[in-house]
Write an enzyme that holds these catalytic residues in place. Structure first.
Site, PDB file in Angstrom:
ATOM      1  N   GLU A  52       0.753  -1.047   0.031  1.00 43.85           N
ATOM      2  CA  GLU A  52      -0.062   0.059   0.035  1.00 43.85           C
ATOM      3  C   GLU A  52       1.037   1.190  -0.024  1.00 43.85           C
ATOM      4  OE1 GLU A  52      -3.627   2.434   2.269  1.00 43.85           O
ATOM      5  OE2 GLU A  52      -2.500   0.875   3.325  1.00 43.85           O
ATOM      6  N   ASP A  77       5.220   4.478   3.848  1.00 40.96           N
ATOM      7  CA  ASP A  77       4.987   5.887   3.940  1.00 40.96           C
ATOM      8  C   ASP A  77       6.310   6.662   4.334  1.00 40.96           C
ATOM      9  OD1 ASP A  77       1.676   7.450   4.022  1.00 40.96           O
ATOM     10  OD2 ASP A  77       3.850   8.619   4.754  1.00 40.96           O
ATOM     11  N   ASP A 126      -1.894  12.318  -2.556  1.00 43.78           N
ATOM     12  CA  ASP A 126      -2.143  13.889  -2.817  1.00 43.78           C
ATOM     13  C   ASP A 126      -1.982  13.847  -4.674  1.00 43.78           C
ATOM     14  OD1 ASP A 126      -1.589  14.297  -0.526  1.00 43.78           O
ATOM     15  OD2 ASP A 126       0.415  13.734  -0.524  1.00 43.78           O
ATOM     16  N   LYS A 130      -1.081  21.006  -9.548  1.00 40.58           N
ATOM     17  CA  LYS A 130      -0.415  21.799 -10.344  1.00 40.58           C
ATOM     18  C   LYS A 130       0.739  21.324 -11.306  1.00 40.58           C
ATOM     19  CE  LYS A 130      -0.498  25.717  -7.109  1.00 40.58           C
ATOM     20  NZ  LYS A 130      -0.101  26.311  -5.914  1.00 40.58           N
ATOM     21  N   ASP A 162     -10.441  10.213  -3.970  1.00 42.48           N
ATOM     22  CA  ASP A 162     -11.576  11.255  -4.173  1.00 42.48           C
ATOM     23  C   ASP A 162     -11.333  12.319  -5.262  1.00 42.48           C
ATOM     24  OD1 ASP A 162      -9.218  12.205  -2.397  1.00 42.48           O
ATOM     25  OD2 ASP A 162     -10.645  14.041  -2.872  1.00 42.48           O
TER      26      ASP A 162
HETATM   27  C1  LIG Z   1      -3.337  12.119   1.322  1.00 41.68           C
HETATM   28  S1  LIG Z   1      -2.209  11.128   2.459  1.00 41.68           S
HETATM   29  C2  LIG Z   1      -3.183   9.570   2.452  1.00 41.68           C
HETATM   30  C3  LIG Z   1      -2.923   8.620   3.344  1.00 41.68           C
HETATM   31  C4  LIG Z   1      -3.748   7.450   3.318  1.00 41.68           C
HETATM   32  N1  LIG Z   1      -3.614   6.630   2.451  1.00 41.68           N
HETATM   33  C5  LIG Z   1      -5.075   7.602   3.802  1.00 41.68           C
HETATM   34  O1  LIG Z   1      -6.043   7.520   2.760  1.00 41.68           O
HETATM   35  O2  LIG Z   1      -5.720   8.161   4.768  1.00 41.68           O
HETATM   36  C6  LIG Z   1      -0.835  10.985   1.373  1.00 41.68           C
HETATM   37  C7  LIG Z   1       0.147  10.019   2.081  1.00 41.68           C
HETATM   38  O3  LIG Z   1       1.325   9.639   1.110  1.00 41.68           O
HETATM   39  C8  LIG Z   1       2.498  10.190   1.801  1.00 41.68           C
HETATM   40  N2  LIG Z   1       3.289  10.192   0.600  1.00 41.68           N
HETATM   41  C9  LIG Z   1       3.223  11.208  -0.359  1.00 41.68           C
HETATM   42  N3  LIG Z   1       4.287  11.306  -1.018  1.00 41.68           N
HETATM   43  C10 LIG Z   1       5.194  10.246  -0.686  1.00 41.68           C
HETATM   44  C11 LIG Z   1       6.442   9.852  -1.153  1.00 41.68           C
HETATM   45  N4  LIG Z   1       6.824  10.452  -2.124  1.00 41.68           N
HETATM   46  N5  LIG Z   1       7.121   9.165  -0.469  1.00 41.68           N
HETATM   47  C12 LIG Z   1       6.595   8.522   0.555  1.00 41.68           C
HETATM   48  N6  LIG Z   1       5.270   8.708   1.260  1.00 41.68           N
HETATM   49  C13 LIG Z   1       4.556   9.659   0.516  1.00 41.68           C
HETATM   50  C14 LIG Z   1       2.089  11.081   2.813  1.00 41.68           C
HETATM   51  O4  LIG Z   1       3.088  11.016   3.862  1.00 41.68           O
HETATM   52  C15 LIG Z   1       0.835  10.672   3.181  1.00 41.68           C
HETATM   53  O5  LIG Z   1       0.681   9.909   4.307  1.00 41.68           O
END
Ligand SMILES: C[S@@+](CC[C@H](N)C(=O)[O-])C[C@H]1O[C@@H](n2cnc3c(N)ncnc32)[C@H](O)[C@@H]1O
Length: 224
Positions: A52, A77, A126, A130, A162
């Protein structure tokens, strides 16, 4: 979360046997000894390996781990204070087929060997809307090639989001590049036919979006 709380979680993570935290140097210098040996050294079985990506608190990894005891799950993560939650739950509930890896997703092909992985879930990434942020978007061409490298040839990727932008961008890219879209749904809780593992588990971020009545989308695909 306060910095004191974060430090407490970081310290606890160090003691959890289901949390793996290689340094960047270890990964980059090819010194990470679990690469190619996750099943043998961590799970001690030869079950399918499921990742995941951007797991946050790890709700999906933990819930899938409970549901599919014959598969191994690794939530990944960069934020250890977040997946601390999932790691602690897995330990408390005796779920032995779930682990967490602290790593940058850009380095994922240094943490897993070629064809070591059976399935990948990307949960609420995320969207990086942009243009300048395209390189950080977790379904861009470069990321897909990294996933292809570590996935088995038949390996499947699931994207739950979403973000209409992320859903459309990914579908467009998959179609344009001749990858195989196995299933797509633009509103999984309203449109019939959603797989059970898509509608019966909600992540932390998903809960927030659902409260705002945002449609949740899902794509299952293969990279050719
Ligand atoms: C919007 S959150 C979603 C978290 C979880 N999947 C949820 O739905 O609740 C995006 C997650 O991706 C991690 N993340 C984003 N870019 C990353 C990267 N390049 N390497 C590791 N983790 C990353 C962030 O730390 C964050 O916890």
């Amino acid at each position: 979360m306060g910095s004191k709380n974060k430090l407490k979680r970081f310290r606890e993570n160090e003691t959890f046997n289901n949390v793996i935290q290689p340094t960047r140097d270890e990964l980059v210098n090819q010194q990470f000894d679990l690469k190619g040996h996750w099943n043998e050294k961590v799970f001690r079985n030869d079950h399918p390996l499921v990742l995941e990506l951007g797991c946050g608190k790890g709700e999906y990894s933990v819930a899938l781990g409970k549901r599919f005891p014959d598969k191994n799950f690794i939530g990944i993560d960069i934020k250890g204070a977040r997946f601390w939650r999932g790691a602690k739950t897995a330990l408390e509930d005796g779920i032995e087929n779930v682990a967490f890896l602290r790593a940058q997703l850009e380095l994922i092909d240094l943490a897993f060997a070629e064809h070591e992985v059976d399935e990948i879930w990307i949960t609420f990434p995320d969207p990086q809307i942009k243009y300048k942020r395209t390189k950080h978007r977790m379904t861009n061409m470069e990321f897909l090639q990294r996933y292809k490298k570590i996935l088995k040839p038949e390996g499947v990727i699931h994207l739950k989001t979403d973000s209409e932008f992320m859903h459309g961008y990914t579908l467009g890219l998959l179609h344009g590049a001749g990858h195989e879209v196995l299933y797509a749904n633009h509103n999984v809780y309203k449109q019939e036919g959603s797989p059970d593992e898509v509608t019966s588990i909600q992540t932390h971020y998903e809960t927030i979006y659902l409260e705002k009545n945002k449609p949740i989308t899902y794509i299952r695909f293969k990279i050719n």
